[in-house]
Design a protein around this motif. Structure first.
Motif, mmCIF file in Angstrom:
data_model
loop_
_atom_site.group_PDB
_atom_site.id
_atom_site.type_symbol
_atom_site.label_atom_id
_atom_site.label_comp_id
_atom_site.label_asym_id
_atom_site.label_seq_id
_atom_site.Cartn_x
_atom_site.Cartn_y
_atom_site.Cartn_z
ATOM 1 N N ASP A 199 8.757 19.805 10.371
ATOM 2 C CA ASP A 199 10.024 20.046 10.107
ATOM 3 C C ASP A 199 10.716 20.359 11.660
ATOM 4 O O ASP A 199 11.900 20.053 11.468
ATOM 5 N N THR A 200 10.229 20.832 12.680
ATOM 6 C CA THR A 200 10.565 21.247 13.794
ATOM 7 C C THR A 200 10.968 19.824 14.527
ATOM 8 O O THR A 200 12.305 19.547 14.963
ATOM 9 N N GLN A 201 10.044 18.958 14.521
ATOM 10 C CA GLN A 201 10.370 17.592 15.083
ATOM 11 C C GLN A 201 11.388 16.869 14.405
ATOM 12 O O GLN A 201 12.362 16.163 14.906
ATOM 13 N N ARG A 202 11.511 16.999 13.078
ATOM 14 C CA ARG A 202 12.744 16.374 12.412
ATOM 15 C C ARG A 202 14.034 16.851 12.945
ATOM 16 O O ARG A 202 15.041 16.178 12.767
ATOM 17 N N LYS A 203 14.203 18.085 13.015
ATOM 18 C CA LYS A 203 15.257 18.887 13.258
ATOM 19 C C LYS A 203 15.690 18.643 14.504
ATOM 20 O O LYS A 203 16.873 18.132 14.849
ATOM 21 N N LEU A 204 14.783 18.323 15.530
ATOM 22 C CA LEU A 204 14.924 17.784 16.836
ATOM 23 C C LEU A 204 15.547 16.649 17.201
ATOM 24 O O LEU A 204 16.406 16.496 17.885
ATOM 25 N N ALA A 205 14.735 15.577 16.292
ATOM 26 C CA ALA A 205 15.233 14.307 16.329
ATOM 27 C C ALA A 205 16.581 14.137 15.737
ATOM 28 O O ALA A 205 17.317 13.332 16.359
ATOM 29 N N GLY A 206 16.935 14.880 14.801
ATOM 30 C CA GLY A 206 18.221 15.069 14.255
ATOM 31 C C GLY A 206 19.403 15.553 15.181
ATOM 32 O O GLY A 206 20.443 14.635 15.339
ATOM 33 N N LEU A 207 19.069 16.555 15.800
ATOM 34 C CA LEU A 207 19.839 16.907 16.897
ATOM 35 C C LEU A 207 20.211 16.139 18.085
ATOM 36 O O LEU A 207 21.391 15.768 18.604
ATOM 37 N N ASN A 208 19.058 15.424 18.486
ATOM 38 C CA ASN A 208 19.188 14.381 19.469
ATOM 39 C C ASN A 208 19.954 13.211 19.063
ATOM 40 O O ASN A 208 21.013 12.854 19.783
ATOM 41 N N GLN A 209 19.796 12.790 17.695
ATOM 42 C CA GLN A 209 20.596 11.644 17.353
ATOM 43 C C GLN A 209 22.189 12.147 17.296
ATOM 44 O O GLN A 209 23.039 11.398 17.680
ATOM 45 N N SER A 210 22.373 13.274 16.605
ATOM 46 C CA SER A 210 23.824 13.583 16.579
ATOM 47 C C SER A 210 24.488 13.638 17.882
ATOM 48 O O SER A 210 25.551 13.317 17.885
ATOM 49 N N TYR A 211 23.979 14.387 18.802
ATOM 50 C CA TYR A 211 24.592 14.438 20.131
ATOM 51 C C TYR A 211 24.802 13.310 20.756
ATOM 52 O O TYR A 211 25.537 12.932 21.468
ATOM 53 N N THR A 212 23.866 12.213 20.902
ATOM 54 C CA THR A 212 23.644 11.128 21.246
ATOM 55 C C THR A 212 24.936 10.256 20.713
ATOM 56 O O THR A 212 25.672 9.546 21.526
ATOM 57 N N ILE A 213 25.276 10.546 19.457
ATOM 58 C CA ILE A 213 26.250 9.675 18.602
ATOM 59 C C ILE A 213 27.608 10.075 19.207
ATOM 60 O O ILE A 213 28.444 9.289 19.327
ATOM 61 N N GLN A 214 27.653 11.284 19.220
ATOM 62 C CA GLN A 214 28.931 11.980 19.913
ATOM 63 C C GLN A 214 29.364 11.487 21.277
ATOM 64 O O GLN A 214 30.438 11.206 21.545
ATOM 65 N N VAL A 215 28.429 11.516 22.162
ATOM 66 C CA VAL A 215 28.556 11.006 23.556
ATOM 67 C C VAL A 215 28.782 9.450 23.464
ATOM 68 O O VAL A 215 29.832 8.979 24.128
ATOM 69 N N LYS A 216 28.114 8.875 22.523
ATOM 70 C CA LYS A 216 28.603 7.327 22.485
ATOM 71 C C LYS A 216 29.974 7.112 21.964
ATOM 72 O O LYS A 216 30.687 6.312 22.278
ATOM 73 N N GLN A 217 30.298 7.826 20.897
ATOM 74 C CA GLN A 217 31.762 7.633 20.451
ATOM 75 C C GLN A 217 32.857 8.053 21.370
ATOM 76 O O GLN A 217 33.893 7.498 21.489
ATOM 77 N N LYS A 218 32.634 9.220 22.104
ATOM 78 C CA LYS A 218 33.431 9.564 23.159
ATOM 79 C C LYS A 218 33.603 8.431 24.299
ATOM 80 O O LYS A 218 34.932 8.048 24.475
ATOM 81 N N LEU A 219 32.362 7.903 24.615
ATOM 82 C CA LEU A 219 32.760 6.743 25.784
ATOM 83 C C LEU A 219 33.328 5.613 24.999
ATOM 84 O O LEU A 219 34.055 4.927 25.892
ATOM 85 N N ASP A 220 32.835 5.323 23.917
ATOM 86 C CA ASP A 220 33.531 4.040 23.402
ATOM 87 C C ASP A 220 34.906 4.165 23.283
ATOM 88 O O ASP A 220 35.618 3.177 23.351
#
Length: 145
Positions: free
Chosen positions: A83-104
């Motif tokens: 559960d923790t690994q899933r949560k961490l992966a989700g958080l990482n993906q979420s913030y990576t998407i935010q950075v990508k959207q901002k840069l794009d």
């Protein structure tokens, strides 16, 4: 953050754009120093710091759950870890998407403003800038203030 994947995608877009533009005139190419943008752009560093804090909090929460129940079964411990690994992966993906959207968004604005056909990442570990390309790193950092 996985900036290398973004670099590869931008390089492929640049190459595709150049292939399509051949015969149509000279392609206008811009480039950024992605690692510098990640370090110096306040909006990006804020997103990264928030993401890192959320990930640290999730890890602490999992550790605390494990410490509160030292007699936890092996099955329950594996479930907690999963559960923790899933949560961490989700958080990482979420913030990576935010950075990508901002840069794009910012790169799109700058490319339009400077009439660039493509903007590539010229990171020091994978230099890809082509001679004659326009450096827009400072413009990106300025827009991300």
């Amino acid at each position: 953050m996985k900036l290398k994947k973004k670099s590869a995608a931008l390089l492929m877009a640049a190459l595709l754009s150049m292939a399509l533009m051949s015969g149509c005139g000279k392609a206008q190419i811009g480039y950024i120093d992605g690692s510098r943008v990640m370090k110096e752009a306040p909006q990006i560093t804020a997103i990264v710091e928030e993401g890192n804090q959320k990930i640290a909090d999730a890890q602490k929460e999992a550790e605390q759950k494990a410490q509160e129940n030292p007699d936890m079964s092996q099955e329950d411990m594996q479930k907690l870890q999963s559960d923790t690994q899933r949560k961490l992966a989700g958080l990482n993906q979420s913030y990576t998407i935010q950075v990508k959207q901002k840069l794009d968004t910012v790169l799109g604005d700058i490319a339009k403003q400077k009439k660039l056909d493509v903007v590539i990442d010229s990171e020091k570990s994978q230099p890809t800038a082509i001679t004659g390309a326009t450096d827009v790193t400072d413009d990106v950092i300025q827009k991300l203030q």
